[in-house]
Design an enzyme around this catalytic site. Sequence first.
Site, mmCIF file in Angstrom:
data_model
loop_
_atom_site.group_PDB
_atom_site.id
_atom_site.type_symbol
_atom_site.label_atom_id
_atom_site.label_comp_id
_atom_site.label_asym_id
_atom_site.label_seq_id
_atom_site.Cartn_x
_atom_site.Cartn_y
_atom_site.Cartn_z
ATOM 1 C CE LYS A 63 -3.480 -5.389 8.159
ATOM 2 N NZ LYS A 63 -3.220 -4.938 6.281
ATOM 3 C CB THR A 91 0.311 -3.784 6.469
ATOM 4 O OG1 THR A 91 -0.736 -3.809 5.669
ATOM 5 C CG2 THR A 91 1.316 -1.879 6.042
ATOM 6 C CB SER A 127 2.923 -8.571 1.407
ATOM 7 O OG SER A 127 1.311 -8.249 2.274
ATOM 8 C CB THR A 187 -0.474 0.045 1.172
ATOM 9 O OG1 THR A 187 -1.627 -1.052 1.354
ATOM 10 C CG2 THR A 187 -1.659 0.948 1.444
ATOM 11 C CD GLU A 204 6.537 -40.368 19.610
ATOM 12 O OE1 GLU A 204 5.628 -41.415 20.584
ATOM 13 O OE2 GLU A 204 6.751 -40.974 18.183
HETATM 14 C C1 SIN Z 1 -0.421 -5.236 0.602
HETATM 15 O O1 SIN Z 1 -0.170 -6.443 2.047
HETATM 16 O O2 SIN Z 1 0.133 -5.602 0.369
HETATM 17 C C2 SIN Z 1 -1.907 -5.278 1.188
HETATM 18 C C3 SIN Z 1 -1.912 -3.813 2.409
HETATM 19 C C4 SIN Z 1 -0.802 -3.530 2.524
HETATM 20 O O3 SIN Z 1 -0.083 -3.015 2.565
HETATM 21 O O4 SIN Z 1 -1.276 -2.588 3.906
#
Ligand code: SIN
Length: 393
Positions: free
Chosen positions: A216, A143, A112, A65, A344
Site C-alpha cells: 500500500k 486495505t 483490518s 472501508t 549468526e
Molecule cells: C481498514 O484497513 O480497515 C481501513 C482502511 C481501508 O479499508 O482502506
Amino acid sequence: MSYSRASRKMMIPILALLLLLNGMSGAFAAVSSSASIPSVKIPPVPFAFKSSPLPNVMVIASGGTLAGKAADQTSFQNYKAGTYLMEDLVKQLPDKNKIADVSVYQFGNKGSGGYTIADLYDLSQVVDEALKLYDGVVVTTGTDTMEEIGYFLDLTVQSEKPVVITGAMRPWDVIGTDAPANLYNAIKLAGSGKTTWFGTVLMLNDMIHAVRDVTKSNAHRMDTFETPIMGALGYIDESEIRIYRAPARALKAGKENWKTPFDLKKIAKKSLPIVGIAYNGQEMSGGAIRGFVADGAKGIVTAGTGAGGISSQMSEARKEAIGKGVIFVTTTRTGSGTMYGGGEGIIAGDSLNAQHARILLILALAFSNDFNTIKGWFEGVGTQEIDGSKLAS
Ligand code: SIN
C-alpha cells in the site's frame, strides 16, 4: 489436485437435501461465532445455483472501508469501516449473472487493523474450508493491513483454487466509490479460475498483484496498491481479464512443493509468536528491539536504511537479543530492493518488505525454533525467484 466444477455441482443437490432434512440449511450467510475452527460451518452451495453454468464464488467478508458507511455521500474519509453486511452489499451488485453465483460468509465486520494474528489463523482455515465447496474465494478486508492478511493467506491456504483479496479506498455509499467495482471485479477474477495455482492475489482498482510483492503506497488514493520494481500481474478491463505474469510459485503447479510448509492444521493457534518490526533512522536507539524482547518476541524484523543498515545502538541491542535466542530478519525501509547475506541469528529478507517478512517470520517460528530451518524457508518459500535452467526438472 485438479478439480471439476461440473462434478462438484452434481454433488451439491444431494448435500443440500441432506442439510435441509437436518434442519441446517437456510444459512446463506453465516457469522463465525468463536475462534474454534472445528465449529466452522461453511454454508453449502445454495440449491438454486446447482443447475447454473456459472462458477460458484464465496465472498468471505471481514469489513474495512469497502463495507464502510460514510457520514454523508461526499465524505470520502469520514466514515465507519466495517458497517454494512456483505449479504446486503452483494444483493446491490448489478449483473452478477454475467460473472458468478455468489455466496457470502461474514467472518467479521471491522477495520483490518482490529484483527489479531490468531484471527488470521481462523480466516485461513475458513478460506480452505470454503474452497472444498466453492470454485473460488474472494476475501474482503480493510486495505491498511491487506498486505499482511493477504500474505498470511498466501503462505497458509492449502488449496490451489483462486483466492482474491480486495477492499476499497472509498466507503460503499459515497459518490465515486470504488467499493462495488472492486467487489465485482474480484468476484469476476475468482470465478474466472485464471489465478488457479497463483496463491492469493490482490485485486483493487482493476489491477491484479501477487500479495507477496504488493504494497500500500498511499494513505488515500484509489491506486494505492503497487508492486515496486516487479510490477502487477495483469488487469481487468470489463469482461477481459488479462494476466501477463505469474508468481514464481505457479511454475510448481501440481507438484508437492507447490504447498508451503505452513499447514495450520498442524499447529495450535497459540504457537503463533510475537514478532516485532524495528525501524531504523538517524542515530536510532536500541529501545524498540529491547522492548520487543521484553514483550516476549521470538523474532524481530529490522527495516534498515539502504541495503538494510541499522544504527550502532540498534546493532548492540540486536546482539544482546540474538544472545537470548531471538531470530532477526533484515529488510530495507526504502520500499524495494533485495537483502543478501545474513549472519549468526540474522536472516536476509530477500525482497520482502518488513510487513511481509514479519508474517513469514511469525509462521516460520510457529513451525520451528531451528535457525537453519527458518533460514531455509526464507530462501525457499520467501524468495520467489525463477531459475530457467531448472524449469524442466
Ligand atoms: C481498514 O484497513 O480497515 C481501513 C482502511 C481501508 O479499508 O482502506
